[in-house]
Design an enzyme around this catalytic site. Sequence first.
Site, PDB file in Angstrom:
ATOM      1  N   TYR A  94       0.827  -1.216   0.000  1.00 37.14           N
ATOM      2  CA  TYR A  94       0.000   0.000   0.000  1.00 37.14           C
ATOM      3  C   TYR A  94       0.864   1.271   0.000  1.00 37.14           C
ATOM      4  O   TYR A  94       0.347   2.367   0.070  1.00 37.14           O
ATOM      5  CB  TYR A  94      -0.937   0.020   1.213  1.00 37.14           C
ATOM      6  CG  TYR A  94      -2.019  -1.035   1.150  1.00 37.14           C
ATOM      7  CD1 TYR A  94      -3.055  -0.940   0.219  1.00 37.14           C
ATOM      8  CD2 TYR A  94      -2.013  -2.136   2.007  1.00 37.14           C
ATOM      9  CE1 TYR A  94      -4.036  -1.903   0.147  1.00 37.14           C
ATOM     10  CE2 TYR A  94      -3.008  -3.102   1.940  1.00 37.14           C
ATOM     11  CZ  TYR A  94      -4.021  -2.983   1.005  1.00 37.14           C
ATOM     12  OH  TYR A  94      -5.000  -3.938   0.927  1.00 37.14           O
ATOM     13  N   TYR A 471     -11.353  -0.970  -0.231  1.00 36.93           N
ATOM     14  CA  TYR A 471     -11.428  -0.589   1.184  1.00 36.93           C
ATOM     15  C   TYR A 471     -10.180   0.169   1.632  1.00 36.93           C
ATOM     16  O   TYR A 471     -10.169   0.777   2.705  1.00 36.93           O
ATOM     17  CB  TYR A 471     -11.679  -1.824   2.069  1.00 36.93           C
ATOM     18  CG  TYR A 471     -10.444  -2.550   2.578  1.00 36.93           C
ATOM     19  CD1 TYR A 471      -9.754  -3.447   1.777  1.00 36.93           C
ATOM     20  CD2 TYR A 471      -9.959  -2.334   3.871  1.00 36.93           C
ATOM     21  CE1 TYR A 471      -8.630  -4.113   2.250  1.00 36.93           C
ATOM     22  CE2 TYR A 471      -8.837  -2.989   4.345  1.00 36.93           C
ATOM     23  CZ  TYR A 471      -8.173  -3.879   3.532  1.00 36.93           C
ATOM     24  OH  TYR A 471      -7.048  -4.527   4.000  1.00 36.93           O
ATOM     25  N   ARG A 472      -9.169   0.166   0.769  1.00 34.99           N
ATOM     26  CA  ARG A 472      -7.866   0.717   1.159  1.00 34.99           C
ATOM     27  C   ARG A 472      -7.070   0.834  -0.137  1.00 34.99           C
ATOM     28  O   ARG A 472      -7.262   0.023  -1.049  1.00 34.99           O
ATOM     29  CB  ARG A 472      -7.219  -0.303   2.083  1.00 34.99           C
ATOM     30  CG  ARG A 472      -5.963   0.060   2.779  1.00 34.99           C
ATOM     31  CD  ARG A 472      -5.634  -1.111   3.689  1.00 34.99           C
ATOM     32  NE  ARG A 472      -4.433  -0.933   4.452  1.00 34.99           N
ATOM     33  CZ  ARG A 472      -3.879  -1.875   5.205  1.00 34.99           C
ATOM     34  NH1 ARG A 472      -4.438  -3.076   5.276  1.00 34.99           N
ATOM     35  NH2 ARG A 472      -2.788  -1.652   5.887  1.00 34.99           N
TER      36      ARG A 472
END
Length: 515
Positions: A94, A471-472
């Site tokens: 991420y 979601y992310r």
Amino acid sequence: MKHDFVALPKGVPADAFAAAVKEFRAIVGDEHVITSADLIAPYIKIMIPEEDDKHMPSGALLPGSVEEVQAIVGVCNKYKVPVWPISTGRNFGYGSAAPARRGTMVLDLRRMNRILEVDADLCYALVEAGCTYQQLADYIEEHDLPLWLDTPMPAPVASPTGNTLDRGVGYTPYGEHFLFQCGMEVVLANGKVLRTGMGALENSNTWQVFKWGYGPYLDGIFTQSNFGIVTKMGFWLMPRPPVYKPFLVKYPHEEDIVKAIDTIRVLRINQIIANAGTVSNALWEIAVTTRRFELWEGEGQIPDEIVREHAREKGYGAWNVYAALYGTQEQVDVNWKMVKGAFEASGGEIFTEQDMPADDPLWQYRKDMMSGTLSMREFGLYNWRGGGGSTWFAPVSQARGSETLKQMHMAKAITREFGIDYVALFIIGWRDMHHIVDMLYDRTDPAQMRAAHGCYEKLLHDFAAQGYGVYRANTAFMDEVAALYGPVKHEVNLALKRALDPNNILAPGKSGIDI
Ligand code: ADP
């Protein structure tokens, strides 16, 4: 002014940055201010498909106390130097520790890592941001406490605070981390310290037991955001259950995802299955334990026949459900009857501890993770292709078989277009599934980097066109993801940002919020 900084924050001249660095040194000490390229290097070990340069920090600051963090934001406001707070910076796939915007200084909270309280009666912990799961696991063991942690994939080296703030998940009944968070201490951009919930009261002893406090509930606005620097966080721990019964259900065909999810949904919503179990495809099982070149060296996505053949040899299902029961022996016995009956009726083949070889690595690490035991086994995924590239495409799905099947077909077809393998897992939420695709690629190969970038982008937009959102998201795509969530949400985010951080000194670009 000529300078030898590796990067500068946008709009900040070198002499102003140099003056800010001098003041930072006075606050935290020379050894805790980093501006040299060799020491910055660890902060730029990213896995996402974008050049390092775009995320190059101008330096890193390692404060040792809340007061130092407060003093740092004072200097940030004075010189308009932005900081990117991290707790341990293990946000692999991420963005890792690196900032969204080039030139932002990393605010590394790893020195603020004390365990402030673990209450074995009320089953909660209060920790500083830099405290790792490993530290907590050691503490629980040393004090022989009947408590379980709930850990994400990079468990030993990651932190409850960083993972919860990015709304990460684990695999026990406490898997949805933000749901089990209770009370925060936050240094605001103006240097003031906010304690959320009951923590706002002097001498409160209910900060870690009652989430809501009085008035608007604020903790949520400090997750996936850039409205404050969280210095302490409380969260609940699961009491160790008397009996833990993990199990595996294998399904032979890809389309069986429908039966698997429709079976899980009923058991999960009724809390028979209490944990955030997982449903992994055959290629996930293969990728954790094997290297791609051992099976296939051709162009494009690995062919289905090769995956099927290897899965057959190894005894993996096309889909593999890992979940568990927790409770007293009587409770587990009753629930097991229901679980076994339901999965058998759906055509799954069921395995429990007695059926599994003790040295089966896949069973072993799921057994660990669903009981909060630290494991690094899943890191095997990074050897599948090698070369350090991993990006998680993580759309939310309804927990409904027809929906997960639709998402599977979409994701598989799009990844195929770009020659990326569909290494996928569904994490059981409550009424949702987190559909997790680990896009694995070699960062040293420019063609694979381009393919991964293009693939993520297409996945994002094609899924959004069907009403699905992630979601992310990783730091390369935060602006795009924020845009997909629409202008009104974005305006509210910006209004909050202007009110709380008018000089935009906290993590510009986080979740697409930048002023
Ligand atoms: P972990 O190492 O536990 O996986 P990180 O420390 O990388 O998590 O944090 C994930 C993300 O959450 C960071 O990139 C940052 O955006 C945000 N974050 C982490 N710690 C803090 C904090 N203490 N205050 C504010 N935001 C944070």
